[in-house]
Each structure stands twice: as structure tokens, then as C-alpha cells.
Design a protein around this motif. Structure first.
Motif, PDB file in Angstrom:
ATOM      1  N   ALA A 258       0.837  -1.207   0.000  1.00 46.41           N
ATOM      2  CA  ALA A 258       0.000   0.000   0.000  1.00 46.41           C
ATOM      3  C   ALA A 258       0.871   1.256   0.000  1.00 46.41           C
ATOM      4  N   ALA A 295      -5.985  -4.615   2.328  1.00 46.35           N
ATOM      5  CA  ALA A 295      -4.735  -4.204   2.973  1.00 46.35           C
ATOM      6  C   ALA A 295      -4.696  -4.542   4.460  1.00 46.35           C
ATOM      7  N   GLU A 301      -5.082   1.582   3.152  1.00 48.55           N
ATOM      8  CA  GLU A 301      -5.847   1.209   1.965  1.00 48.55           C
ATOM      9  C   GLU A 301      -6.518   2.432   1.340  1.00 48.55           C
ATOM     10  N   SER A 355      -9.504  -3.572   7.258  1.00 48.00           N
ATOM     11  CA  SER A 355     -10.045  -2.624   6.277  1.00 48.00           C
ATOM     12  C   SER A 355     -11.551  -2.547   6.488  1.00 48.00           C
TER      13      SER A 355
END
Length: 387
Positions: A258, A295, A301, A355
Motif C-alpha cells: 500500500a 490491505a 488502503e 479494512s
């Protein structure tokens, strides 16, 4: 007005039960929020009014602009439209909940609805252990997602008015939520819960005695369960310890990927859902068996997918929730404001490991914080916010 209350409370209460709804029908989870939005729009038209202006609206509008812009740039990517469609309803429902909670729907009713839904989810998670699961899942496939909802709801108990025997009921509900969280074996959920409880105690929102009593009740229940299901508990602990190291390694790989995406595309990111599409390349195929993951970090993310502007707006969105609740607290709405702050802290801590931007608690808690501020301003006047 009654319909708005039912739909708003139903939207909040059913959020942690999404998995159960999806088992009935693939679109059932969307019915209640869609109905709420429709009724809200109809009321605005009939009353010929707009929501009272608030910085929340500006941040949400700018976030929508960023989403649409980066989606247009990355429209050819396979996940862009799917994830744009997931983002937009949360932006809309945030504005809706902030408005109806400030005008028509009592804030305690919304908080009670969030707790009620989480308690049902916790019970479902505990029952899933009886059904053979090694970690509590219930209405959600991932135990970590279940823990996220439970730790977000637990602090809200302190905002529910209680006297006499009803306090015992709240303590029991708290014990159910703690037990459900523990049964997920989610380390992130445990850390988030601990941080939320520390905040509540530090800000005098929760007596230390209540924490100790809840812990004692939960501990007794845990001992009983451990004796009754010793073999299953041992297997669950072994499984969790086995995957713990792997989870830590894969999370680090995804966070690094990321960061690379953000470094390569700092302005507009890789687009909604772009992390999944770009992960294999950004990680140099670090996970052969997982080519399109998430992520496992909300902040990284969002930064990777929406760029620095989107990330800054997300931080601004969260800041609005804390500022609004703090202003309401200083104006006298202590119990509700502290509860929402603690719940937001739990959400943010848990989101370091997950996430969770596509689940309601982050959005609804900020909306409720703004509504508490606006209600306090109406009840006590602008002078209450001047100091």
C-alpha cells in the motif's frame, strides 16, 4: 416521524447482522438503508428545507469529488465501479443519519439500536462455537469483522439511561459483548476494546467498579465455557497461535505494498478497489495464494486508493466527529459524547489491523457525534459553545 425512527434505528441495528440478511437474499441488507434515504429525501421535499449546514457536509462532498475523480481516471480497472458503488451509500447515509438524529430520531434510541444489533451478533457468534466453529463468527464470515462491531458497540452502553435493575441488564449485555469479542480471538479487537475502556474510565464515563464487575461476570462465564469445552478451546488456541505469525507477516507485506502504491500515485491513488488489482505487482507476488486481498489497514488502503487528498479528507472526517463530540461534552452532553468518543477510538484502533471502511460504525458514529453537537446547541443555545 415514526417511520424515520424505525428506519434509522433499523439501519444501525441490522448493520452487524449483514451476514444473516445476505443468507436470506443478496440485496436484503440494502433495503433498510435505501428506505431510510428515500423517506429522508421525501421529507426534505415536503418540508422544503435542506440539512443544517455543518463542516461534515463539506468534507463528505469533497470526499465524493475525490472518489468520482479517481474513479474516472481508473474506470478501466476491474474493481473500480464495484468499489465506488460500495463507497457512495456510506457517504449518503452519514449525511442522512446526522440530519435525522439532530431533528427527529433520539440519539439514545440510535445508540440502543447499535447495542442491540451488536448483542444479537455476539450471541450468534457464541452460538457458532456450539455449532463447531473454532472462532466466533455468527453473522459475519470473518471473526475479526465481528469483533470490530462488538468493540464499537460496547462503549455505547454507558450512554443508555439506566436505573435500578436496568443497570444489571446493561452489565449483562456488556458481558455478552466482551465474551463475544473474546470468542473471536481477535487481537486487534482486544486492543481496541482495552483502549476504549481506558478512555471511558479516564474521562469518567465509566466507573472502575463497572469494569471490574463486567470482567468478573465474563471471567466466570469463560471459566464455565473452558471447563465444558476444553478440547475445542485448546484447538482454537492452537489454530490462533499457528496463524498469528502468518497474519503478522502478510499484514506487513500488504502495508508495504500500500505504501508503494501511494508513493507511485500520491495524488489520485490507484482508484477504489485498486489495492486488490495492484497488489500482486506492488508486492512482487509476495503471496502466491492471495492475489487480490485487502490491505488489513483502513488508513493505508484508503491512502493507496484515493491518494493523499482522500486520506486527508478521511482524517478530517474523523476529526469532525471528535471535535463535535468534544464541543457537546463541554456544553453538558457528557454521557453520550464520551460514549461516542470511546466507540470511535475502538473503531480507529481496530481499523489499524482491518479494512473496515465498508462497514457502518465509522460513518454512523461521526454522524451521531455531529447530531449530539447540534442537539446540544439547540437545547442550550450558542453561548454553551463559546467557552
Amino acid at each position: 416521524m415514526w417511520l424515520t425512527r424505525v428506519l434509522a434505528c433499523g439501519t444501525v441495528a441490522l448493520a452487524p447482522l449483514e451476514g444473516y440478511l445476505l443468507q436470506v437474499h443478496g440485496q436484503l441488507a440494502k433495503v433498510m438503508p435505501a428506505a431510510l434515504i428515500g423517506v429522508w429525501v421525501g421529507s426534505l421535499v415536503r418540508q422544503r428545507r435542506l440539512p443544517a449546514p455543518h463542516p461534515l457536509h463539506l468534507v463528505v462532498a469533497l470526499l465524493a469529488v475525490v472518489l468520482l475523480t479517481t474513479s474516472a481516471v481508473h474506470e478501466a480497472e476491474p474493481f473500480t465501479l464495484e468499489y465506488l458503488v460500495r463507497w457512495v451509500p456510506f457517504l449518503v447515509i452519514t449525511v442522512v443519519l446526522a440530519d435525522v438524529a439532530a431533528r427527529e430520531v433520539p440519539v439514545p434510541a440510535l445508540l440502543a439500536a447499535a447495542v442491540a444489533g451488536a448483542v444479537v451478533a455476539a450471541v450468534g457468534g457464541l452460538l457458532s462455537l456450539v455449532g463447531g466453529s473454532l472462532r466466533a463468527t455468527g453473522p459475519l464470515e470473518d471473526p475479526n469483522d465481528l469483533a470490530f462491531f462488538l468493540v464499537a458497540a460496547l462503549p455505547l452502553l454507558v450512554a443508555i439511561p439506566a436505573k435500578g435493575r436496568s443497570r444489571v441488564v446493561l452489565l449483562l449485555l456488556g458481558a455478552v459483548l466482551v465474551a463475544g469479542t473474546a470468542a473471536t480471538f481477535s487481537r486487534g479487537g482486544g486492543i481496541a476494546l482495552a483502549c476504549a475502556l481506558v478512555w471511558l474510565v479516564a474521562r469518567r464515563g465509566l466507573p472502575v467498579r463497572a469494569v471490574l464487575v463486567t470482567a468478573a461476570v465474563t471471567g466466570v462465564a469463560a471459566l464455565v465455557f473452558a471447563q465444558a469445552a476444553h478440547a475445542e478451546l485448546s484447538r482454537a488456541l492452537q489454530e490462533k497461535s499457528h496463524i498469528a505469525g502468518t497474519n503478522a507477516d502478510t499484514r506487513m507485506l500488504r502495508w508495504q505494498a500500500a505504501a508503494r502504491m501511494l508513493s507511485d500515485s500520491p495524488v489520485l491513488g490507484v482508484g477504489p478497489g485498486g489495492f486488490r488489482q495492484q497488489y500482486a505487482a506492488a508486492s512482487h507476488n509476495a503471496e502466491i495464494d492471495e492475489q487480490t486481498p485487502v490491505a488489513h489497514n483502513l488508513f493505508l488502503e484508503v491512502a493507496a486508493e484515493l491518494g493523499l487528498p482522500g486520506f486527508a479528507l478521511l482524517i478530517g472526517f474523523v476529526a469532525i466527529g471528535f471535535v463535535a463530540s468534544e464541543r457537546a461534552l463541554r456544553a453538558g452532553a457528557r454521557r453520550e459524547a464520551v460514549a461516542v468518543q470511546a466507540a470511535l477510538i475502538a473503531v480507529l484502533i481496530a481499523s489499524i489491523f482491518l479494512s473496515e471502511q465498508y462497514y457502518l460504525p465509522l460513518w454512523s458514529l461521526v454522524a451521531i457525534a455531529v447530531a449530539i453537537e447540534q442537539r446540544t446547541r439547540k437545547e442550550r443555545g450558542p453561548c454553551a459553545f463559546s467557552t
